[in-house]
Write an enzyme that holds these catalytic residues in place. Structure first.
Site, mmCIF file in Angstrom:
data_model
loop_
_atom_site.group_PDB
_atom_site.id
_atom_site.type_symbol
_atom_site.label_atom_id
_atom_site.label_comp_id
_atom_site.label_asym_id
_atom_site.label_seq_id
_atom_site.Cartn_x
_atom_site.Cartn_y
_atom_site.Cartn_z
ATOM 1 N N SER A 47 -9.677 1.813 3.010
ATOM 2 C CA SER A 47 -8.838 2.552 2.106
ATOM 3 C C SER A 47 -7.808 1.719 1.350
ATOM 4 O O SER A 47 -7.228 2.206 0.388
ATOM 5 C CB SER A 47 -8.100 3.649 2.884
ATOM 6 O OG SER A 47 -7.266 3.100 3.875
ATOM 7 N N SER A 105 -9.777 -0.586 7.177
ATOM 8 C CA SER A 105 -9.231 -0.416 5.827
ATOM 9 C C SER A 105 -8.569 -1.637 5.212
ATOM 10 O O SER A 105 -8.275 -1.621 4.023
ATOM 11 C CB SER A 105 -8.240 0.739 5.800
ATOM 12 O OG SER A 105 -8.934 1.952 5.682
ATOM 13 N N LYS A 110 0.848 -1.197 0.000
ATOM 14 C CA LYS A 110 0.000 0.000 0.000
ATOM 15 C C LYS A 110 0.885 1.250 0.000
ATOM 16 O O LYS A 110 1.900 1.290 0.704
ATOM 17 C CB LYS A 110 -0.912 -0.034 1.237
ATOM 18 C CG LYS A 110 -1.957 1.073 1.305
ATOM 19 C CD LYS A 110 -2.831 0.912 2.564
ATOM 20 C CE LYS A 110 -3.930 1.947 2.659
ATOM 21 N NZ LYS A 110 -4.775 1.788 3.869
HETATM 22 N N1 GLN Z 1 -12.989 3.890 6.490
HETATM 23 C C1 GLN Z 1 -12.427 4.322 7.739
HETATM 24 C C2 GLN Z 1 -12.077 5.781 7.655
HETATM 25 O O1 GLN Z 1 -12.383 6.357 6.677
HETATM 26 C C3 GLN Z 1 -11.236 3.492 8.074
HETATM 27 C C4 GLN Z 1 -10.056 3.883 7.313
HETATM 28 C C5 GLN Z 1 -8.861 3.095 7.680
HETATM 29 O O2 GLN Z 1 -8.953 2.071 8.344
HETATM 30 N N2 GLN Z 1 -7.712 3.621 7.321
HETATM 31 O O3 GLN Z 1 -11.508 6.337 8.542
#
Ligand code: GLN
Length: 491
Positions: free
Chosen positions: A153, A177, A78
């Protein structure tokens, strides 16, 4: 060379060790697949120009009999995880041109183990999002349906594995994410216990929640990669010494002696009927494997989403203050040597206004407000107290002898591109089942449990106790082997 899409990590290991394939062949096959498929998927933002050379080095180690479990296996990373000499942008214009001097600890461990870094994958900017649409590189698409999001994400990493472009991938998980995109794309993803994996070199979003996690096509592959990156690290004060690896060799599909709770707060209104069916199938598989499955309650679950979004935004507003146009990446507007004739505050303002996308700006504003004098107790302080309540819910169940919780990963299958972009709260609610384990710092794994009538992946989540990954993997393997009839090595 067999299509890497058809091989699990353990299948690849066997082929490499038996000399039936080389890492160079495998790496080329992955790169070829990226070239063919990624134009429309958008999983990768950058390939590693050194990948084939790293593969040659791995082949040398294998020939000399010095291979470890990950030697020669390509891994996608990532793009919020630092790679020395290879640009790392976290999906943000503010980091354009940033080339890290050092590898993140997880990447250094992979390299030391002889794994091949294939390339960097797309993400929501700084990890903020649930759809991989908030990226300076544009969206990533779900390989099961190109009109749908892959989740986020870590959408790029999930798609890389789901579409067979990489057998393994690293992601990061702050509130879901890794697990949510794993669920949307039909692959295995785990967020480890907070502290099992070093955060050193992971670009910070919310430091009390961030954890590096892994993606694989099957449970065994996920365990292999997690073991390769786990362990205490001087570069991260919150990392834990974990001398209890998650050894794939101990997986046998048996779940006798396990007490599994299904929290009633996770399977009520709002849960897609198909996914509910998938959870029942997973519960039946666990029972058939010898586990005792019971209904339990986590009464403070409903506070988790607002609590998460207060804590995560507050920490983000602090972490992201470092992007000032001076120390990292892009600079715009005003003076500061740019010759624009403006002053320093103008330069800060210009850099941050142009460098951050709308969701990141929203979060910085929310977080700054939550931390501001006069509001701190009402928002941030209260959120910290609610976090304790959410954590205690889990602790009470584990103290009573429950070993594991079985829940859905997401309330619905993958939604359409653009569907939630103008509805931030709707987007935040897609994390309703994943943020709890993040707040409590617990390990949680998302496992595919089949497809909807429309062919979209569905998933369950297994949440374990503190450092209880081995139990999580044991149960996941039992479900996987019963639901798919595989789960064993396909070598
Ligand atoms: N979707 C969650 C957010 O927008 C989690 C994101 C993540 O785990 N980085 O914060």
């Amino acid at each position: 060379m067999t299509d890497p899409a058809r091989l699990s990590a353990s299948g690849i290991r066997a082929r490499l060790d038996e000399g039936r394939a080389s890492s160079v062949e495998l790496t080329r096959a992955c790169l070829e697949r990226v070239r063919r498929a990624d134009g429309e998927l958008g999983a990768f933002v950058r390939l590693n120009p050194e990948a084939e050379r790293e593969a040659e080095e791995a082949d040398r180690l294998i020939r000399e009999g010095r291979a470890g479990p990950l030697t020669g296996i390509p891994v996608a990373v990532k793009d919020n995880i630092n790679t020395a000499g290879l640009e790392t942008g976290a999906g943000s214009s503010v980091l354009a041109g940033f080339v890290p001097l050092r590898d993140a600890t997880v990447v250094a461990r992979l390299r030391r183990a002889g794994a091949v870094v294939l390339g960097k994958t797309n993400l929501d900017e700084f990890g903020m999002g649930s759809s991989t649409e908030n990226s300076a590189h544009g969206p990533t698409r779900n390989p099961n349906d190109l009109e749908r999001v892959p989740g986020g994400s870590s959408g790029g990493s999930a798609v890389a594995v789901a579409a067979g472009m990489a057998p393994l991938a690293l992601g990061s998980d702050t509130g879901g994410s890794v697990r949510q995109p794993a669920a949307f794309c039909g692959v295995v993803g785990i967020k480890p216990t907070y502290g099992r994996v070093s955060r050193s070199g992971l670009i910070a979003f919310a430091s009390s929640l961030d954890q590096v996690g892994v993606f694989a096509a099957d449970v065994e592959g996920a365990a292999l990669l997690l073991d390769g990156i786990s362990g205490e690290d001087a570069g991260d004060q919150t990392s834990l010494s974990t001398d209890a690896p998650v050894t794939p060799a101990t997986f046998d599909g048996d779940a006798h002696g396990l007490r599994v709770g299904i929290p009633r707060e996770y399977v009520g209104a709002g849960l897609d009927a198909g996914i509910r069916g998938g959870i029942d199938a997973a519960a039946d598989a666990l029972s058939a494997a010898g586990a005792a499955v019971e209904e339990v309650s986590l009464p403070h679950t409903r506070y988790a989403v607002p609590t998460y979004y207060l804590i995560a935004t507050a920490e983000a507003s602090s972490n992201l203050s470092r992007y000032d146009g001076v120390r990292f990446g892009a600079r715009s507007g005003g003076g500061g040597g740019g010759g624009g004739g403006g002053d320093l505050p103008q330069m800060y303002r210009g850099t941050r206004t142009q460098g951050f996308g709308p969701e990141v700006q929203r979060r910085i504003l929310l977080g700054t407000f939550a931390l501001s004098s006069g509001y701190y107790d009402a928002f941030y302080g209260k959120a910290q107290r609610a976090r304790t309540l959410v954590r205690r819910d889990f602790e009470e169940l584990f103290d009573r002898g429950v070993d594991l919780l079985l829940t859905p990963t997401t309330p619905t299958p993958a939604f359409r591109l653009g569907e939630k972009l103008d509805d931030p709260v709707g987007m935040y609610l897609s994390d309703v089942y994943t943020v709890t384990a993040s707040l409590a710092g617990l390990p949680a794994l998302s496992l595919p449990v089949g497809l909807t009538g429309d062919g979209l992946p569905m998933a369950c989540q297994l949440i374990g106790s503190h450092l209880g990954e081995a139990t999580v993997f044991r149960a996941a393997f039992a479900i996987e082997s019963r639901l798919t009839g595989t789960g064993a090595s396909d070598a």
